[in-house]
Enzyme design. Sequence first.
Site, PDB file in Angstrom:
ATOM      1  N   GLY A   1      56.651 -19.614  21.223  1.00 14.12           N
ATOM      2  CA  GLY A   1      57.283 -19.107  22.433  1.00 14.12           C
ATOM      3  C   GLY A   1      57.030 -17.633  22.640  1.00 14.12           C
TER       4      GLY A   1
ATOM      5  N   GLY B   1      60.459 -11.292  26.384  1.00 10.65           N
ATOM      6  CA  GLY B   1      60.060 -10.037  27.002  1.00 10.65           C
ATOM      7  C   GLY B   1      59.502  -9.035  26.008  1.00 10.65           C
TER       8      GLY B   1
ATOM      9  N   ALA C   1      58.047 -10.067  22.585  1.00 15.66           N
ATOM     10  CA  ALA C   1      57.109 -10.523  21.563  1.00 15.66           C
ATOM     11  C   ALA C   1      56.685 -11.972  21.770  1.00 15.66           C
ATOM     12  CB  ALA C   1      57.751 -10.377  20.180  1.00 15.66           C
ATOM     13  N   LYS C   2      55.579 -12.326  21.100  1.00 19.58           N
ATOM     14  CA  LYS C   2      55.133 -13.710  20.994  1.00 19.58           C
ATOM     15  C   LYS C   2      55.453 -14.191  19.584  1.00 19.58           C
ATOM     16  CE  LYS C   2      51.245 -13.479  24.247  1.00 19.58           C
ATOM     17  NZ  LYS C   2      49.777 -13.673  24.401  1.00 19.58           N
ATOM     18  N   VAL C   3      55.732 -15.494  19.456  1.00 21.34           N
ATOM     19  CA  VAL C   3      56.077 -16.041  18.145  1.00 21.34           C
ATOM     20  C   VAL C   3      55.170 -17.242  17.843  1.00 21.34           C
ATOM     21  CG1 VAL C   3      57.919 -16.903  16.653  1.00 21.34           C
ATOM     22  CG2 VAL C   3      58.473 -15.355  18.536  1.00 21.34           C
TER      23      VAL C   3
ATOM     24  N   LYS D   1      56.173 -13.107  14.278  1.00 18.76           N
ATOM     25  CA  LYS D   1      56.533 -12.506  15.563  1.00 18.76           C
ATOM     26  C   LYS D   1      55.608 -11.324  15.803  1.00 18.76           C
ATOM     27  CE  LYS D   1      60.882 -12.342  16.941  1.00 18.76           C
ATOM     28  NZ  LYS D   1      61.117 -12.816  18.315  1.00 18.76           N
TER      29      LYS D   1
ATOM     30  N   ASP E   1      72.524  -7.138  19.915  1.00 17.93           N
ATOM     31  CA  ASP E   1      71.983  -8.015  20.967  1.00 17.93           C
ATOM     32  C   ASP E   1      72.200  -9.469  20.570  1.00 17.93           C
ATOM     33  OD1 ASP E   1      70.797  -8.766  23.334  1.00 17.93           O
ATOM     34  OD2 ASP E   1      68.761  -8.700  22.537  1.00 17.93           O
TER      35      ASP E   1
END
Length: 434
Positions: A60, A63, A65-67, A82, A176
């Site tokens: 996935g 906003g 990072a890509k994992v 990540k 967060d």
Amino acid sequence: MAKARGGKSRNKPEPAPAPIEAKRPEEPAVPARNPAHQELPVPGFPPELLDKYEPLEFLGEGGFAKVFKAKRKKDGKIVALKIPRIDERTSKTFLKEITAWLQLDHPNIVRLYDVDILPVPYLEMEFVEGVNVDGKTVRDLGGYPKPVDEKTALKLIRGIAEGLKHAHSKGIYHRDLKPLNILLKSDLTPKITDWGLAKIGTMSSGRSVMGYTPLYAAPEHLMPGKYGHTDGRTDIWQLGVTFYELLTGKLPFEGHTYEEVFGKITDESYRFTPPSKINPALAKYDGIFKKLLAKRKEERYQSVDEFLRDLEKLEEVEKKKAELEKEVEELKKTLSKSVQALKKSTTPEETLRNRRLVVETLGKLALAYAELNRKAELLNTLNDLKFYTVQNLPDLTNAMNTVELLIKENLPVSEDFMERLKVLVHSIKRENGA
């Protein structure tokens, strides 16, 4: 002859060579000059990391990072990678904030194994498999259907709270916390991820990244000048928002625009809808949410431990209520038998004995109904006691008037009334020789 043929060719158009030349550039396009990117089994995986990892799956993108799911080549361990988007401005903060995550080792926190900015910025962390929901894998709490049943909500929120408690004991705050940052194991064990990324998001040059999610933001996120800076109690607020959503399927502060949500969260006069108004069965949680979602940090739970203790107390109260409900059913049966026995009494001694048993049973029922806040049944029971007292009739009448008022105003039975009722019941029992 050669010159003559050459001269003729200048005077006549020769279209044949043009298409030949046009085809030539297409032929060498078959072998790619740099096939490394095209041969990746998982598109988008950084080629710089291929020496260390075998990419398995793209999991996935958010906003920040890509994992990816990947296999570590040195030992075959399955991990999650990540790949954050950071720049020179945030690289030092990235390392400082994320290395704090390396200190966290708890069953409800995603384990961070390694972090670096070379050859590209990346985080190597525990792979959390997700839970099966109707044949679909749900990897985080954000994608899990809500509302959930009360037992499941308590299991999830206790797990999240235990993870926070561990982090807070080391002086590490999330800032967060939201369902998207809570990954799920196959047995629904929650695991908090993305520690430290909120601060980096705040520093990001991208205007769309704020370092927190507005719907889960605490007042101090939005108006630090009024509400102070974020700390451990900010996590407690966000824990409260998540718990509210699990139980009700709604968010306590919603709106059609960012400005509307901002206003509801920061306005001290705005009150969220108590869970009992959404589902009356959740009334027991109203007091807990009042403390979880207090606008001022000083009025919130001051620690996760304090919140967990209140949950335990509530559980004890509920257990006691369940036992009282069973007791009430038994007392009703006893009362019915005692009243019948009293009617059939043939001697003064037998009448007195059965009368005492009726009064004693009515007294126990009255106290049980009061404790269960079952005011209508309490009023009926007190009305039945009128036939067994003369000396305490004025106090009994006052008690009945109070219960009628509580029913009219929809108010709970208070502890003060409960204590006075105990004294009254005891006096009526003594009056009847019990």
